[in-house]
Enzyme design. Structure first.
Site, mmCIF file in Angstrom:
data_model
loop_
_atom_site.group_PDB
_atom_site.id
_atom_site.type_symbol
_atom_site.label_atom_id
_atom_site.label_comp_id
_atom_site.label_asym_id
_atom_site.label_seq_id
_atom_site.Cartn_x
_atom_site.Cartn_y
_atom_site.Cartn_z
ATOM 1 N N ASP A 173 55.112 30.448 38.546
ATOM 2 C CA ASP A 173 54.393 31.343 37.643
ATOM 3 C C ASP A 173 53.676 30.486 36.614
ATOM 4 O O ASP A 173 54.173 29.423 36.222
ATOM 5 C CB ASP A 173 55.360 32.298 36.935
ATOM 6 C CG ASP A 173 55.896 33.383 37.847
ATOM 7 O OD1 ASP A 173 55.215 33.738 38.825
ATOM 8 O OD2 ASP A 173 57.000 33.885 37.565
ATOM 9 N N ASP A 221 51.518 38.057 42.009
ATOM 10 C CA ASP A 221 51.985 39.193 41.212
ATOM 11 C C ASP A 221 50.837 40.154 40.900
ATOM 12 O O ASP A 221 51.008 41.371 40.927
ATOM 13 C CB ASP A 221 52.616 38.713 39.900
ATOM 14 C CG ASP A 221 53.850 37.854 40.113
ATOM 15 O OD1 ASP A 221 54.509 38.010 41.158
ATOM 16 O OD2 ASP A 221 54.150 37.027 39.231
#
Length: 151
Positions: free
Chosen positions: A113, A132
């Protein structure tokens, strides 16, 4: 699945991989890259859980669960591919994002991330990635399809 679905899935996976490789090579172990001061930055994070950090260090469970969901979505998409372009696009985006994060989970044992949105030091949204974004946008489109179809 048709060509549209395959293109969306493949392009989504490529975009996710390219951005995560960038994050691994340019952000890991380094200072955050500020894009818009007090709002948007790239900040490397190794997420060993699922959304919002739940199910930490449950790699086998998350991998199996994701494989089952991807298989179910592909099967559903195949069976209903001609019913709606919106359905095809939404499920293709979710599948693409799920595969992107699944790759990380299997290969690295964590998900890369790096996108961080925040308001000064007051509020920080959980760090996320392109996969995401694909899952969230695909889910919103799926919700629109369901609401539209119910009427």
């Amino acid at each position: 699945m048709g060509n549209l679905e395959l293109v969306i899935i493949i392009l989504g996976i490529i975009l996710d991989r390219v951005t995560k490789i960038y994050a691994l090579n340019n952000l890991a172990g380094k200072k955050d890259l500020i894009i818009i001061k007090d709002f948007f930055q790239f900040s490397y994070l190794e997420n060993r859980g699922a959304a919002f950090g739940i199910f930490q260090n449950r790699v086998i469970f998350l991998t199996l669960f994701t494989c089952i969901l991807i298989s179910a979505m592909i099967f559903y998409l195949y069976k209903n591919r001609k019913s709606s372009k919106l359905l095809a696009i939404s499920l293709s985006m979710v599948i693409s994002g799920a595969i992107g994060n699944l790759f990380d989970r299997v290969y690295y044992k964590y998900v890369v991330d790096f996108i961080l949105l925040h308001y000064k030091d007051v509020y920080y949204y959980p760090t996320f990635n392109v996969a995401d974004i694909l899952v969230v946008v695909g889910t919103v489109l799926l919700g629109i399809y369901i609401i539209k179809d119910v009427k």
